[in-house]
Design a protein around this motif. Structure first.
Motif, PDB file in Angstrom:
ATOM      1  N   THR A  83      13.185 -23.672  -3.243  1.00 40.21           N
ATOM      2  CA  THR A  83      12.151 -24.154  -2.327  1.00 40.21           C
ATOM      3  C   THR A  83      12.392 -23.638  -0.912  1.00 40.21           C
ATOM      4  O   THR A  83      13.497 -23.174  -0.592  1.00 40.21           O
ATOM      5  CB  THR A  83      12.093 -25.692  -2.296  1.00 40.21           C
ATOM      6  N   LEU A  84      11.363 -23.739  -0.078  1.00 43.09           N
ATOM      7  CA  LEU A  84      11.425 -23.243   1.299  1.00 43.09           C
ATOM      8  C   LEU A  84      10.795 -24.251   2.246  1.00 43.09           C
ATOM      9  O   LEU A  84       9.729 -24.808   1.965  1.00 43.09           O
ATOM     10  CB  LEU A  84      10.661 -21.915   1.418  1.00 43.09           C
ATOM     11  N   THR A  85      11.447 -24.482   3.376  1.00 51.76           N
ATOM     12  CA  THR A  85      10.833 -25.177   4.503  1.00 51.76           C
ATOM     13  C   THR A  85      10.948 -24.264   5.712  1.00 51.76           C
ATOM     14  O   THR A  85      11.877 -23.452   5.810  1.00 51.76           O
ATOM     15  CB  THR A  85      11.518 -26.525   4.798  1.00 51.76           C
ATOM     16  N   SER A  86       9.991 -24.359   6.634  1.00 55.62           N
ATOM     17  CA  SER A  86      10.010 -23.483   7.804  1.00 55.62           C
ATOM     18  C   SER A  86       9.520 -24.222   9.036  1.00 55.62           C
ATOM     19  O   SER A  86       8.777 -25.201   8.939  1.00 55.62           O
ATOM     20  CB  SER A  86       9.153 -22.240   7.568  1.00 55.62           C
ATOM     21  N   GLU A  87       9.940 -23.711  10.196  1.00 55.05           N
ATOM     22  CA  GLU A  87       9.547 -24.288  11.482  1.00 55.05           C
ATOM     23  C   GLU A  87       9.368 -23.162  12.497  1.00 55.05           C
ATOM     24  O   GLU A  87      10.271 -22.330  12.667  1.00 55.05           O
ATOM     25  CB  GLU A  87      10.620 -25.259  11.973  1.00 55.05           C
ATOM     26  N   LEU A  88       8.212 -23.105  13.150  1.00 58.64           N
ATOM     27  CA  LEU A  88       7.991 -22.135  14.224  1.00 58.64           C
ATOM     28  C   LEU A  88       8.813 -22.572  15.428  1.00 58.64           C
ATOM     29  O   LEU A  88       8.645 -23.679  15.945  1.00 58.64           O
ATOM     30  CB  LEU A  88       6.513 -22.078  14.588  1.00 58.64           C
ATOM     31  N   ILE A  89       9.732 -21.705  15.880  1.00 55.42           N
ATOM     32  CA  ILE A  89      10.607 -22.090  16.984  1.00 55.42           C
ATOM     33  C   ILE A  89      10.369 -21.294  18.259  1.00 55.42           C
ATOM     34  O   ILE A  89      10.804 -21.710  19.339  1.00 55.42           O
ATOM     35  CB  ILE A  89      12.096 -21.979  16.577  1.00 55.42           C
ATOM     36  N   ALA A  90       9.681 -20.157  18.164  1.00 59.97           N
ATOM     37  CA  ALA A  90       9.445 -19.364  19.384  1.00 59.97           C
ATOM     38  C   ALA A  90       8.371 -18.322  19.131  1.00 59.97           C
ATOM     39  O   ALA A  90       8.135 -17.906  17.993  1.00 59.97           O
ATOM     40  CB  ALA A  90      10.732 -18.683  19.839  1.00 59.97           C
ATOM     41  N   THR A  91       7.725 -17.899  20.216  1.00 57.89           N
ATOM     42  CA  THR A  91       6.832 -16.745  20.221  1.00 57.89           C
ATOM     43  C   THR A  91       7.194 -15.923  21.446  1.00 57.89           C
ATOM     44  O   THR A  91       7.307 -16.469  22.540  1.00 57.89           O
ATOM     45  CB  THR A  91       5.353 -17.178  20.289  1.00 57.89           C
ATOM     46  N   GLY A  92       7.409 -14.631  21.252  1.00 59.10           N
ATOM     47  CA  GLY A  92       7.855 -13.836  22.393  1.00 59.10           C
ATOM     48  C   GLY A  92       7.660 -12.357  22.172  1.00 59.10           C
ATOM     49  O   GLY A  92       6.974 -11.917  21.245  1.00 59.10           O
ATOM     50  N   THR A  93       8.281 -11.570  23.046  1.00 59.96           N
ATOM     51  CA  THR A  93       8.199 -10.111  23.032  1.00 59.96           C
ATOM     52  C   THR A  93       9.607  -9.552  23.179  1.00 59.96           C
ATOM     53  O   THR A  93      10.355  -9.977  24.065  1.00 59.96           O
ATOM     54  CB  THR A  93       7.316  -9.602  24.184  1.00 59.96           C
ATOM     55  N   ASN A  94       9.985  -8.593  22.309  1.00 54.90           N
ATOM     56  CA  ASN A  94      11.330  -8.031  22.417  1.00 54.90           C
ATOM     57  C   ASN A  94      11.371  -6.907  23.450  1.00 54.90           C
ATOM     58  O   ASN A  94      10.371  -6.617  24.125  1.00 54.90           O
ATOM     59  CB  ASN A  94      11.836  -7.560  21.050  1.00 54.90           C
ATOM     60  N   ASN A  95      12.533  -6.250  23.569  1.00 56.20           N
ATOM     61  CA  ASN A  95      12.716  -5.212  24.588  1.00 56.20           C
ATOM     62  C   ASN A  95      11.836  -3.990  24.370  1.00 56.20           C
ATOM     63  O   ASN A  95      11.608  -3.211  25.293  1.00 56.20           O
ATOM     64  CB  ASN A  95      14.185  -4.772  24.630  1.00 56.20           C
ATOM     65  N   GLU A  96      11.357  -3.818  23.141  1.00 62.92           N
ATOM     66  CA  GLU A  96      10.497  -2.679  22.829  1.00 62.92           C
ATOM     67  C   GLU A  96       9.011  -3.036  22.917  1.00 62.92           C
ATOM     68  O   GLU A  96       8.155  -2.236  22.561  1.00 62.92           O
ATOM     69  CB  GLU A  96      10.827  -2.151  21.430  1.00 62.92           C
ATOM     70  N   GLY A  97       8.715  -4.258  23.384  1.00 61.75           N
ATOM     71  CA  GLY A  97       7.334  -4.665  23.554  1.00 61.75           C
ATOM     72  C   GLY A  97       6.679  -5.228  22.307  1.00 61.75           C
ATOM     73  O   GLY A  97       5.459  -5.437  22.284  1.00 61.75           O
ATOM     74  N   TRP A  98       7.494  -5.500  21.277  1.00 58.53           N
ATOM     75  CA  TRP A  98       6.940  -6.036  20.032  1.00 58.53           C
ATOM     76  C   TRP A  98       6.743  -7.533  20.157  1.00 58.53           C
ATOM     77  O   TRP A  98       7.682  -8.290  20.366  1.00 58.53           O
ATOM     78  CB  TRP A  98       7.883  -5.722  18.872  1.00 58.53           C
ATOM     79  N   GLN A  99       5.496  -7.976  20.023  1.00 55.94           N
ATOM     80  CA  GLN A  99       5.177  -9.400  20.097  1.00 55.94           C
ATOM     81  C   GLN A  99       5.347 -10.020  18.717  1.00 55.94           C
ATOM     82  O   GLN A  99       4.901  -9.457  17.709  1.00 55.94           O
ATOM     83  CB  GLN A  99       3.739  -9.603  20.575  1.00 55.94           C
ATOM     84  N   HIS A 100       5.975 -11.180  18.676  1.00 56.28           N
ATOM     85  CA  HIS A 100       6.300 -11.758  17.379  1.00 56.28           C
ATOM     86  C   HIS A 100       6.406 -13.277  17.443  1.00 56.28           C
ATOM     87  O   HIS A 100       6.570 -13.869  18.504  1.00 56.28           O
ATOM     88  CB  HIS A 100       7.635 -11.187  16.876  1.00 56.28           C
ATOM     89  N   HIS A 101       6.300 -13.864  16.252  1.00 56.14           N
ATOM     90  CA  HIS A 101       6.625 -15.272  16.057  1.00 56.14           C
ATOM     91  C   HIS A 101       8.007 -15.344  15.423  1.00 56.14           C
ATOM     92  O   HIS A 101       8.352 -14.508  14.584  1.00 56.14           O
ATOM     93  CB  HIS A 101       5.615 -15.953  15.120  1.00 56.14           C
ATOM     94  N   GLU A 102       8.781 -16.346  15.806  1.00 55.05           N
ATOM     95  CA  GLU A 102      10.103 -16.536  15.208  1.00 55.05           C
ATOM     96  C   GLU A 102      10.128 -17.901  14.512  1.00 55.05           C
ATOM     97  O   GLU A 102       9.757 -18.918  15.095  1.00 55.05           O
ATOM     98  CB  GLU A 102      11.206 -16.468  16.260  1.00 55.05           C
ATOM     99  N   TYR A 103      10.551 -17.879  13.260  1.00 53.19           N
ATOM    100  CA  TYR A 103      10.608 -19.097  12.457  1.00 53.19           C
ATOM    101  C   TYR A 103      12.051 -19.372  12.039  1.00 53.19           C
ATOM    102  O   TYR A 103      12.826 -18.451  11.795  1.00 53.19           O
ATOM    103  CB  TYR A 103       9.778 -18.958  11.185  1.00 53.19           C
TER     104      TYR A 103
END
Length: 199
Positions: A83-103
């Motif tokens: 089974t899997l549980t997940s939680e959105l913990i951050a949304t940001g941009t890395n040093n290369e400009g990649w925008q992402h969600h972090e779970y």
């Protein structure tokens, strides 16, 4: 609706930034988008696959390695009761400009758990899905675990040592593989790594 298998070769319609590009399907959830590794771009991990609208894709070559009777990862996971549980913990941009969600994701099996963080491009709005997450973690860590050493692993991605990923990335992935083997058992980990991802 055209459905795609992992490994299918596709062409993107001549619209937008990726118009006319070729790529290889990573996964098809059956939704509006199909996740594709774009030719010529760094495609190291499952999260590098880009969501492409299904109606912009044309199949140019089916995956010839798809064999009837191959184990499907979803079937194995369902039978094992992972089974899997997940939680959105951050949304940001890395040093290369990649925008992402972090779970933060937690896999559970047979009374044991394993927690890891995963990142998805900003265009991916759905929460992590069980089969896709297991596939991503197992396949990503297996590449490092199966290598004899850092140099062998890094050279698979680039022949130029100046472009190699940091050694810490390699050791982190080896540690992840060891943790997943503890969670799932060595045999099950290997079986998941060899199964077809049908997420």
């Amino acid at each position: 609706m055209t459905e795609y298998n992992s490994g299918d070769r596709v062409e993107i319609a001549a619209t937008g930034d990726l118009g006319g590009a070729l790529g290889t399907v990573d996964r098809d959830h059956g939704g509006e988008n199909v996740f594709v590794f774009i030719d010529g771009e760094p495609n190291r991990y499952p999260h590098d696959a880009k969501p492409i609208p299904r109606d912009l894709l044309t199949l140019i070559e089916a995956d010839e390695d798809e064999e009837e009777g191959d184990a499907q990862l979803s079937d194995l996971i369902a039978a094992d009761g992972v089974t899997l549980t997940s939680e959105l913990i951050a949304t940001g941009t890395n040093n290369e400009g990649w925008q992402h969600h972090e779970y933060r994701v937690t896999l559970a099996y047979d009374g044991r758990t394993y927690t890891q963080t995963v990142q998805y491009g900003i265009a991916v709005t759905e929460a992590p899905e069980l089969v896709e997450t297991v596939h991503m973690l197992v396949s990503q860590s297996m590449t490092a675990y199966a290598a004899d050493d850092y140099a062998e692993w890094a050279s698979d991605f680039s022949s130029d040592p100046a472009e190699w990923m940091p050694e810490k990335t390699y050791t982190d992935n080896v540690k992840m593989a060891e943790d997943l083997r503890t969670l799932l058992g060595a045999e099950r980990f290997e079986r998941y790594a060899m199964a077809d991802c049908d997420a």
